[in-house]
Design a protein around this motif. Structure first.
Motif, PDB file in Angstrom:
ATOM      1  N   ILE A  85      32.324  -9.083  12.922  1.00  0.00           N
ATOM      2  CA  ILE A  85      31.606  -9.172  11.645  1.00  0.00           C
ATOM      3  C   ILE A  85      30.807 -10.473  11.582  1.00  0.00           C
ATOM      4  O   ILE A  85      29.626 -10.479  11.221  1.00  0.00           O
ATOM      5  CB  ILE A  85      32.587  -9.050  10.448  1.00  0.00           C
ATOM      6  CG1 ILE A  85      33.158  -7.627  10.386  1.00  0.00           C
ATOM      7  CG2 ILE A  85      31.898  -9.415   9.130  1.00  0.00           C
ATOM      8  CD1 ILE A  85      34.346  -7.459   9.463  1.00  0.00           C
ATOM      9  N   SER A  86      31.412 -11.590  11.979  1.00  0.00           N
ATOM     10  CA  SER A  86      30.621 -12.825  11.895  1.00  0.00           C
ATOM     11  C   SER A  86      29.517 -12.847  12.946  1.00  0.00           C
ATOM     12  O   SER A  86      28.459 -13.430  12.703  1.00  0.00           O
ATOM     13  CB  SER A  86      31.471 -14.097  11.905  1.00  0.00           C
ATOM     14  OG  SER A  86      32.396 -14.029  12.900  1.00  0.00           O
ATOM     15  N   GLU A 107      26.493 -11.076  11.565  1.00  0.00           N
ATOM     16  CA  GLU A 107      25.874 -11.878  10.490  1.00  0.00           C
ATOM     17  C   GLU A 107      24.960 -12.954  11.059  1.00  0.00           C
ATOM     18  O   GLU A 107      23.884 -13.199  10.537  1.00  0.00           O
ATOM     19  CB  GLU A 107      26.976 -12.578   9.691  1.00  0.00           C
ATOM     20  CG  GLU A 107      27.313 -11.895   8.389  1.00  0.00           C
ATOM     21  CD  GLU A 107      28.224 -12.751   7.540  1.00  0.00           C
ATOM     22  OE1 GLU A 107      29.232 -13.265   8.053  1.00  0.00           O
ATOM     23  OE2 GLU A 107      27.922 -12.906   6.342  1.00  0.00           O
ATOM     24  N   GLU A 141      32.165  -3.443   5.898  1.00  0.00           N
ATOM     25  CA  GLU A 141      31.987  -4.882   5.654  1.00  0.00           C
ATOM     26  C   GLU A 141      30.717  -5.403   6.333  1.00  0.00           C
ATOM     27  O   GLU A 141      30.028  -6.270   5.803  1.00  0.00           O
ATOM     28  CB  GLU A 141      33.238  -5.637   6.127  1.00  0.00           C
ATOM     29  CG  GLU A 141      33.228  -7.132   5.882  1.00  0.00           C
ATOM     30  CD  GLU A 141      33.211  -7.532   4.403  1.00  0.00           C
ATOM     31  OE1 GLU A 141      33.403  -6.672   3.522  1.00  0.00           O
ATOM     32  OE2 GLU A 141      32.965  -8.731   4.129  1.00  0.00           O
ATOM     33  N   ARG A 154      27.899  -4.357   4.156  1.00  0.00           N
ATOM     34  CA  ARG A 154      27.937  -5.109   2.894  1.00  0.00           C
ATOM     35  C   ARG A 154      27.348  -6.514   3.086  1.00  0.00           C
ATOM     36  O   ARG A 154      26.583  -7.005   2.277  1.00  0.00           O
ATOM     37  CB  ARG A 154      29.387  -5.207   2.412  1.00  0.00           C
ATOM     38  CG  ARG A 154      29.558  -5.580   0.953  1.00  0.00           C
ATOM     39  CD  ARG A 154      31.010  -5.741   0.560  1.00  0.00           C
ATOM     40  NE  ARG A 154      31.655  -6.878   1.216  1.00  0.00           N
ATOM     41  CZ  ARG A 154      31.488  -8.158   0.869  1.00  0.00           C
ATOM     42  NH1 ARG A 154      30.719  -8.470  -0.146  1.00  0.00           N
ATOM     43  NH2 ARG A 154      32.102  -9.126   1.528  1.00  0.00           N
ATOM     44  N   ARG A 155      27.717  -7.131   4.210  1.00  0.00           N
ATOM     45  CA  ARG A 155      27.219  -8.497   4.454  1.00  0.00           C
ATOM     46  C   ARG A 155      25.774  -8.508   4.961  1.00  0.00           C
ATOM     47  O   ARG A 155      25.069  -9.492   4.763  1.00  0.00           O
ATOM     48  CB  ARG A 155      28.097  -9.187   5.502  1.00  0.00           C
ATOM     49  CG  ARG A 155      29.488  -9.479   4.981  1.00  0.00           C
ATOM     50  CD  ARG A 155      30.135 -10.552   5.806  1.00  0.00           C
ATOM     51  NE  ARG A 155      31.575 -10.520   5.653  1.00  0.00           N
ATOM     52  CZ  ARG A 155      32.397 -11.376   6.227  1.00  0.00           C
ATOM     53  NH1 ARG A 155      31.924 -12.323   7.007  1.00  0.00           N
ATOM     54  NH2 ARG A 155      33.696 -11.282   6.037  1.00  0.00           N
ATOM     55  N   CYS A 156      25.368  -7.451   5.657  1.00  0.00           N
ATOM     56  CA  CYS A 156      24.022  -7.424   6.260  1.00  0.00           C
ATOM     57  C   CYS A 156      23.332  -6.123   5.865  1.00  0.00           C
ATOM     58  O   CYS A 156      23.193  -5.203   6.691  1.00  0.00           O
ATOM     59  CB  CYS A 156      24.114  -7.483   7.785  1.00  0.00           C
ATOM     60  SG  CYS A 156      25.174  -8.768   8.426  1.00  0.00           S
TER      61      CYS A 156
END
Ligand code: 13P
Ligand code: SF4
Length: 310
Positions: A219-220, A223, A241, A244-246
């Motif tokens: 996930i990181s 990002e 997730e 949602r973040r990207c």
């Protein structure tokens, strides 16, 4: 009750009972959406160690609930579906591991967190896919190590650390199902898309990935990386997730061998549902219990992991 009513009721019960809802990234979207904490296996253990809630509802699989209970013996730890197991944890029985350790004396035993409490009780240090390389590197280069149960993660750690850890021959049936051929086809159809993989995948997949890491690390990576499209080789719940973040990036789930499925899902993780989460908070069952004698041994390698992960 419809979905919104269920979510409201879960919110009410959580406040009234001073409960915290923790969810793994492989949970269905609705559960991730209302959880207080979403995380990988390490984050869930770290949050359990920190929480002042009276009740922990662990939306994940059984070993995650057990780990939380071992860390917080005085708290009530609930799981929406007590039958949510893990093929990887099941690939290593405590009695068989005990014999393996006896046949190979003089080794430090490192176990992946995806194991039963009884296996952890035979272990010197627990690791997750987030901290495994760091923890193995913290040991002297000539230390003899038994690593289990995931042979793919074990091979991956050996390749990064130059170790020759003795590996237990276990695997996750979900991560072993990815189809190399179908992934290559997706790559061809989506030039520029980066392949990212969990280290539980077979070497033929992780070996050609642009990045390999735990769910949190994947996930990181998406990002911070400049690519705008990714083929994701892990359980597809993690896409929630990532998206949602990207919101402007594209995430393509890597498909399994089974031609009728476009995404890979862990059936055990998906046994938890909003309905079962609501019922479990309302009735305070099913509850995770761990034999106190086993728990008193299993907490030692878990605490070593938490200490070494700081
Ligand atoms: P992490 O979220 O720790 O990477 O673990 C993946 C997994 O398979 C959990 O069961
Ligand atoms: Fe276990 Fe694999 Fe499911 Fe993770 S994805 S919980 S390792 S069966």
């Amino acid at each position: 009750m419809d979905k919104e009513q269920l979510k409201n009721e879960i919110g009410r019960l959580r406040r009234e009972k001073h409960a915290v809802i923790m969810a793994h990234y492989y949970q269905e979207d609705d559960i991730q959406e209302i959880a207080d904490v979403i995380g990988d296996s390490l984050a869930l253990a770290q949050q359990a160690a920190k929480t002042d809630a009276d009740i922990i509802v662990l939306c994940g699989v059984h070993f995650m609930g057990e780990t939380a209970k071992i860390i917080c013996p005085s708290k009530k730890v609930l799981i929406p579906d007590i039958t949510a197991g893990c093929s990887l944890a099941d690939s290593c029985e405590a009695a068989a591991l005990k014999s393996f350790i006896e046949e190979n004396p003089g080794h430090t035993v490192i176990s992946y967190v995806n194991t039963s409490a009884a296996v952890k009780a035979l272990t010197d240090i627990v690791v997750t896919s987030t901290n495994a390389v760091k923890i193995v590197n913290s040991l002297p280069q000539d230390e003899k190590i038994i690593f289990g149960p995931d042979r793919n993660l074990g091979n991956y750690i050996n390749s990064l650390t130059g170790r020759n850890m003795l590996l237990w021959n276990g695997a996750c049936s979900v991560h072993e199902q990815f189809s190399l051929q179908r992934i290559m086809q997706i790559r061809q159809d989506n030039p520029g898309a980066k392949l990212i993989a969990h280290p539980e995948c077979k070497k033929e997949i992780s070996g050609m990935a642009d990045f390999v890491g735990s769910t949190a690390a994947l996930i990181s990576f998406v990002e911070r990386d400049s690519a705008t499209s990714f083929i994701v080789a892990t359980e597809s719940g993690v896409l929630f997730e990532m998206q949602r973040r990207c919101p402007t990036k594209q995430f393509i789930p890597a498909p399994p061998e089974d031609e009728s499925c476009s995404r890979n899902v862990c059936k055990d993780m998906r046994l938890n549902t909003l309905e079962k989460l609501y019922a479990c908070l309302r009735d305070e069952t099913p509850e995770i219990t761990v034999n106190p004698e086993i728990a008193s041994k299993a907490i030692i390698p878990i605490n070593r992991m938490l200490e070494l992960s700081k």
